[in-house]
Design a protein around this motif. Structure first.
Motif, PDB file in Angstrom:
ATOM      1  N   SER A   2       0.831  -1.210   0.000  1.00 43.26           N
ATOM      2  CA  SER A   2       0.000   0.000   0.000  1.00 43.26           C
ATOM      3  C   SER A   2       0.866   1.261   0.000  1.00 43.26           C
ATOM      4  N   LEU A   3       1.968   1.211   0.755  1.00 44.49           N
ATOM      5  CA  LEU A   3       2.880   2.358   0.765  1.00 44.49           C
ATOM      6  C   LEU A   3       3.445   2.618  -0.632  1.00 44.49           C
ATOM      7  N   VAL A   4       3.782   1.566  -1.341  1.00 44.19           N
ATOM      8  CA  VAL A   4       4.316   1.711  -2.700  1.00 44.19           C
ATOM      9  C   VAL A   4       3.274   2.328  -3.626  1.00 44.19           C
ATOM     10  N   VAL A   5       2.035   1.833  -3.527  1.00 44.60           N
ATOM     11  CA  VAL A   5       0.972   2.356  -4.396  1.00 44.60           C
ATOM     12  C   VAL A   5       0.702   3.832  -4.100  1.00 44.60           C
ATOM     13  N   ASN A   6       0.532   4.159  -2.827  1.00 39.28           N
ATOM     14  CA  ASN A   6       0.244   5.554  -2.464  1.00 39.28           C
ATOM     15  C   ASN A   6       1.392   6.485  -2.857  1.00 39.28           C
ATOM     16  N   GLN A   7       2.625   6.013  -2.699  1.00 39.15           N
ATOM     17  CA  GLN A   7       3.767   6.841  -3.060  1.00 39.15           C
ATOM     18  C   GLN A   7       3.824   7.068  -4.570  1.00 39.15           C
ATOM     19  N   SER A   8       3.470   6.071  -5.338  1.00 43.79           N
ATOM     20  CA  SER A   8       3.433   6.214  -6.798  1.00 43.79           C
ATOM     21  C   SER A   8       2.414   7.260  -7.212  1.00 43.79           C
ATOM     22  N   ILE A   9       1.273   7.273  -6.536  1.00 44.51           N
ATOM     23  CA  ILE A   9       0.250   8.287  -6.835  1.00 44.51           C
ATOM     24  C   ILE A   9       0.761   9.683  -6.503  1.00 44.51           C
ATOM     25  N   LEU A  10       1.454   9.818  -5.371  1.00 45.55           N
ATOM     26  CA  LEU A  10       1.997  11.111  -4.980  1.00 45.55           C
ATOM     27  C   LEU A  10       3.014  11.610  -6.005  1.00 45.55           C
ATOM     28  N   ILE A  11       3.847  10.716  -6.519  1.00 53.01           N
ATOM     29  CA  ILE A  11       4.808  11.102  -7.555  1.00 53.01           C
ATOM     30  C   ILE A  11       4.074  11.618  -8.793  1.00 53.01           C
ATOM     31  N   GLY A  12       2.964  10.973  -9.138  1.00 54.40           N
ATOM     32  CA  GLY A  12       2.173  11.444 -10.272  1.00 54.40           C
ATOM     33  C   GLY A  12       1.633  12.850 -10.061  1.00 54.40           C
ATOM     34  N   GLU A  13       1.214  13.163  -8.844  1.00 49.26           N
ATOM     35  CA  GLU A  13       0.688  14.501  -8.555  1.00 49.26           C
ATOM     36  C   GLU A  13       1.785  15.569  -8.662  1.00 49.26           C
ATOM     37  N   VAL A  14       2.963  15.264  -8.143  1.00 44.09           N
ATOM     38  CA  VAL A  14       4.069  16.221  -8.239  1.00 44.09           C
ATOM     39  C   VAL A  14       4.466  16.419  -9.697  1.00 44.09           C
ATOM     40  N   THR A  15       4.461  15.353 -10.472  1.00 43.50           N
ATOM     41  CA  THR A  15       4.784  15.456 -11.896  1.00 43.50           C
ATOM     42  C   THR A  15       3.781  16.347 -12.624  1.00 43.50           C
ATOM     43  N   LEU A  16       2.507  16.224 -12.267  1.00 44.30           N
ATOM     44  CA  LEU A  16       1.488  17.097 -12.859  1.00 44.30           C
ATOM     45  C   LEU A  16       1.790  18.569 -12.590  1.00 44.30           C
ATOM     46  N   ALA A  17       2.182  18.877 -11.353  1.00 43.33           N
ATOM     47  CA  ALA A  17       2.479  20.269 -10.992  1.00 43.33           C
ATOM     48  C   ALA A  17       3.663  20.799 -11.786  1.00 43.33           C
ATOM     49  N   ILE A  18       4.691  19.984 -11.962  1.00 43.37           N
ATOM     50  CA  ILE A  18       5.865  20.426 -12.727  1.00 43.37           C
ATOM     51  C   ILE A  18       5.498  20.644 -14.189  1.00 43.37           C
ATOM     52  N   ASN A  19       4.761  19.714 -14.774  1.00 43.74           N
ATOM     53  CA  ASN A  19       4.375  19.848 -16.184  1.00 43.74           C
ATOM     54  C   ASN A  19       3.497  21.069 -16.411  1.00 43.74           C
ATOM     55  N   ARG A  20       2.676  21.434 -15.432  1.00 38.79           N
ATOM     56  CA  ARG A  20       1.859  22.639 -15.591  1.00 38.79           C
ATOM     57  C   ARG A  20       2.742  23.873 -15.661  1.00 38.79           C
ATOM     58  N   LEU A  21       3.779  23.928 -14.832  1.00 42.28           N
ATOM     59  CA  LEU A  21       4.697  25.063 -14.890  1.00 42.28           C
ATOM     60  C   LEU A  21       5.449  25.119 -16.210  1.00 42.28           C
ATOM     61  N   LEU A  22       5.669  23.953 -16.821  1.00 41.89           N
ATOM     62  CA  LEU A  22       6.423  23.887 -18.076  1.00 41.89           C
ATOM     63  C   LEU A  22       5.527  24.044 -19.301  1.00 41.89           C
ATOM     64  N   ASN A  23       4.207  24.043 -19.094  1.00 42.11           N
ATOM     65  CA  ASN A  23       3.270  24.135 -20.214  1.00 42.11           C
ATOM     66  C   ASN A  23       3.519  23.000 -21.206  1.00 42.11           C
ATOM     67  N   ARG A  24       3.600  21.788 -20.686  1.00 40.30           N
ATOM     68  CA  ARG A  24       3.778  20.609 -21.536  1.00 40.30           C
ATOM     69  C   ARG A  24       2.730  19.571 -21.162  1.00 40.30           C
ATOM     70  N   ASP A  25       2.760  18.444 -21.846  1.00 36.05           N
ATOM     71  CA  ASP A  25       1.796  17.378 -21.597  1.00 36.05           C
ATOM     72  C   ASP A  25       1.784  17.024 -20.106  1.00 36.05           C
ATOM     73  N   LEU A  26       0.620  17.143 -19.485  1.00 38.26           N
ATOM     74  CA  LEU A  26       0.523  16.925 -18.047  1.00 38.26           C
ATOM     75  C   LEU A  26       0.858  15.497 -17.649  1.00 38.26           C
ATOM     76  N   THR A  27       0.677  14.569 -18.569  1.00 38.95           N
ATOM     77  CA  THR A  27       0.915  13.173 -18.242  1.00 38.95           C
ATOM     78  C   THR A  27       2.339  12.726 -18.554  1.00 38.95           C
ATOM     79  N   ALA A  28       3.167  13.615 -19.102  1.00 37.95           N
ATOM     80  CA  ALA A  28       4.538  13.234 -19.443  1.00 37.95           C
ATOM     81  C   ALA A  28       5.333  12.953 -18.176  1.00 37.95           C
ATOM     82  N   GLU A  29       6.049  11.834 -18.197  1.00 34.03           N
ATOM     83  CA  GLU A  29       6.808  11.437 -17.015  1.00 34.03           C
ATOM     84  C   GLU A  29       8.126  12.200 -16.952  1.00 34.03           C
ATOM     85  N   ILE A  30       8.546  12.524 -15.757  1.00 33.09           N
ATOM     86  CA  ILE A  30       9.816  13.220 -15.535  1.00 33.09           C
ATOM     87  C   ILE A  30      10.668  12.373 -14.595  1.00 33.09           C
ATOM     88  N   ILE A  31      11.843  12.040 -15.033  1.00 30.79           N
ATOM     89  CA  ILE A  31      12.781  11.291 -14.199  1.00 30.79           C
ATOM     90  C   ILE A  31      13.900  12.250 -13.802  1.00 30.79           C
TER      91      ILE A  31
END
Length: 445
Positions: A210-239
């Protein structure tokens, strides 16, 4: 002893599969390894708010001309064509009379007029200075937004890095729990274990999943915030590729000095103070006469069916000098000047207040940064000890020298130590970024 049902096992493996899919995407998924500098470059080029402020900066630059300040002459072209149809009856003192019905009168005129104010109490120079200050203020507003955006992006980037490392820690803990389940199943199969240890191991494994799943979701939310600042595809993954390194040489005297000179808020307020003083200079111009030169050239022609003149034509230049002096306007000019002086004094006070606020913010941020840096060092030492303890506990568990419950406690201590260390390091980095922003150095980092 109770055994987990098939639906429970199905839900567990579904959650585990989802977590592994998020942690290890398939090769077809969009993956982008990006450093912070690359993200900042994209944000400066693509961020919507930055584009809007830069457009406002262009408008201010376009308005900053001597023509808008009133230093250039105005030239106006006037042209007119008239036609009138009148019924007329005229009686003269000589006894003669003249009468006409539907008599027409045609007239046309064209003229060019130039007017140039050559003196207005130096108000035009004050307006010119005001336009220049507004252009500089617009650039300061843009810089303020850019610095804030860069700071927000840096904090989000390092948060993504922290959450990614925390996900790895959760995954490692899950691997340990999975190995513990395997060990409990083996010992039970050979008769040296018991059902209780196996069920407890499975519960702990599900908790870690459960910790792994919840943490993965949190990473997705932070990625959304970064992509919004960059004006790029919100679903694009950032490593994230940059490692989090903490500065240790942020000296308070240098930061305070830099903040008073380079802080965007201080610069904006100083420009506001200068604008208030310029408003006084503009209003002082009303105390003096306005002197202007004018010149015009007119051409006119008229044709009448009745009257003294059958036709007429006039043309030629006209020029001169005009003086205008406002002797009395109900004291409105005086009141406006007095209020402008009061507002300028308020802006001076506000400048002092902003400088004091910034100094306080820098001192407070430096204090928080110092404490966070020390806490990060302590948590790192705790993490190293917790990891060593976990390694010892794993060996003891394999030798049945430690109970399953004691092992879980040690495992959780190691996981908590990892979480505290990552949090302390991230907090120290956040305080470092805030210090750089307050001192006007965030774009230099």
């Amino acid at each position: 002893m109770l055994k987990p049902s098939r639906p429970q096992l199905g839900r567990y493996y579904l959650l585990l599969s989802l977590a592994l899919a998020l942690l290890f995407p398939t090769p077809s998924a969009a993956q982008t390894e990006m450093g912070l500098e690359e993200l900042i470059t994209l944000a400066l080029e693509q961020n919507y708010q930055i584009k809007i402020f830069r457009n406002a900066e262009r408008v201010a630059d376009n308005a900053n001309t001597i023509g808008n300040a009133g230093m250039l002459p105005t030239v106006v072209l006037n042209a007119e064509q008239r036609r009138a149809i009148n019924n007329s009856r005229q009686q003269f003192f000589t006894g003669d009379s003249q009468q006409a019905n539907n008599a027409s009168r045609n007239s046309s005129s064209i003229g060019v007029e130039a007017n140039w104010i050559i003196f207005d109490g130096l108000a035009m120079f004050a307006r010119r200075e005001r336009l220049e200050q507004l252009a500089v203020l617009s650039r300061a507003d843009t810089r303020f937004l850019v610095e804030q955006t860069v700071a927000d992006l840096a904090q989000a980037y390092y948060q993504l890095q922290r959450e990614t490392e925390l996900l790895k820690a959760f995954q490692q803990s899950l691997d340990v729990s999975q190995e513990r389940v395997r060990f409990a199943e083996q010992t039970l199969a050979i008769g040296t274990g018991n059902e209780l240890d196996l069920q407890l191991a499975r519960v702990d494994r599900n908790t870690d999943s459960s910790l792994v799943v919840n943490q993965s979701i949190l990473i997705g939310e932070v990625t959304l915030a970064i992509n919004r600042l960059l004006n790029r595809d919100l679903t694009a993954e950032i490593i994230p590729t940059d490692s989090l390194r903490l500065s240790t040489n942020l000296r308070l005297p240098e930061l305070l000095e830099s903040a008073q000179s380079n802080n965007a808020g201080v610069k904006q307020q100083r420009l506001a103070e200068m604008l208030a003083q310029t408003e006084i200079d503009i209003l002082n111009g009303t105390r003096y006469p306005e002197v202007s030169l004018f010149g015009r050239y007119d051409y006119g022609r008229q044709v009448n069916e009745i009257g003294f003149l059958a036709s007429s034509r006039t043309f030629g230049p006209e020029y001169g000098i005009r003086v205008r002096f406002n002797l009395f306007a109900g004291n409105r000019d005086k009141i406006a000047r007095e209020n402008a002086v009061i507002l300028a004094e308020s802006e001076q006070l506000r400048t002092s207040d902003v400088q004091l606020q910034v100094a306080q913010a820098v001192r407070a941020a430096h204090l928080r940064w110092s404490r966070s840096l020390e806490l990060a060092r302590l948590e790192q030492a705790s993490l190293e000890a917790a990891r060593a303890a976990l390694e010892i506990a794993q060996r003891q568990l394999e030798l049945s020298a430690i109970t399953s419950l004691d092992f879980r406690i040690i495992q959780l201590n190691a996981l908590n130590a990892e979480t505290r260390f990552l949090e302390a390091r991230f907090t120290a980095k956040n305080q470092e970024i805030e210090l750089l922003r307050l001192s006007g150095k965030v774009l230099e980092g």
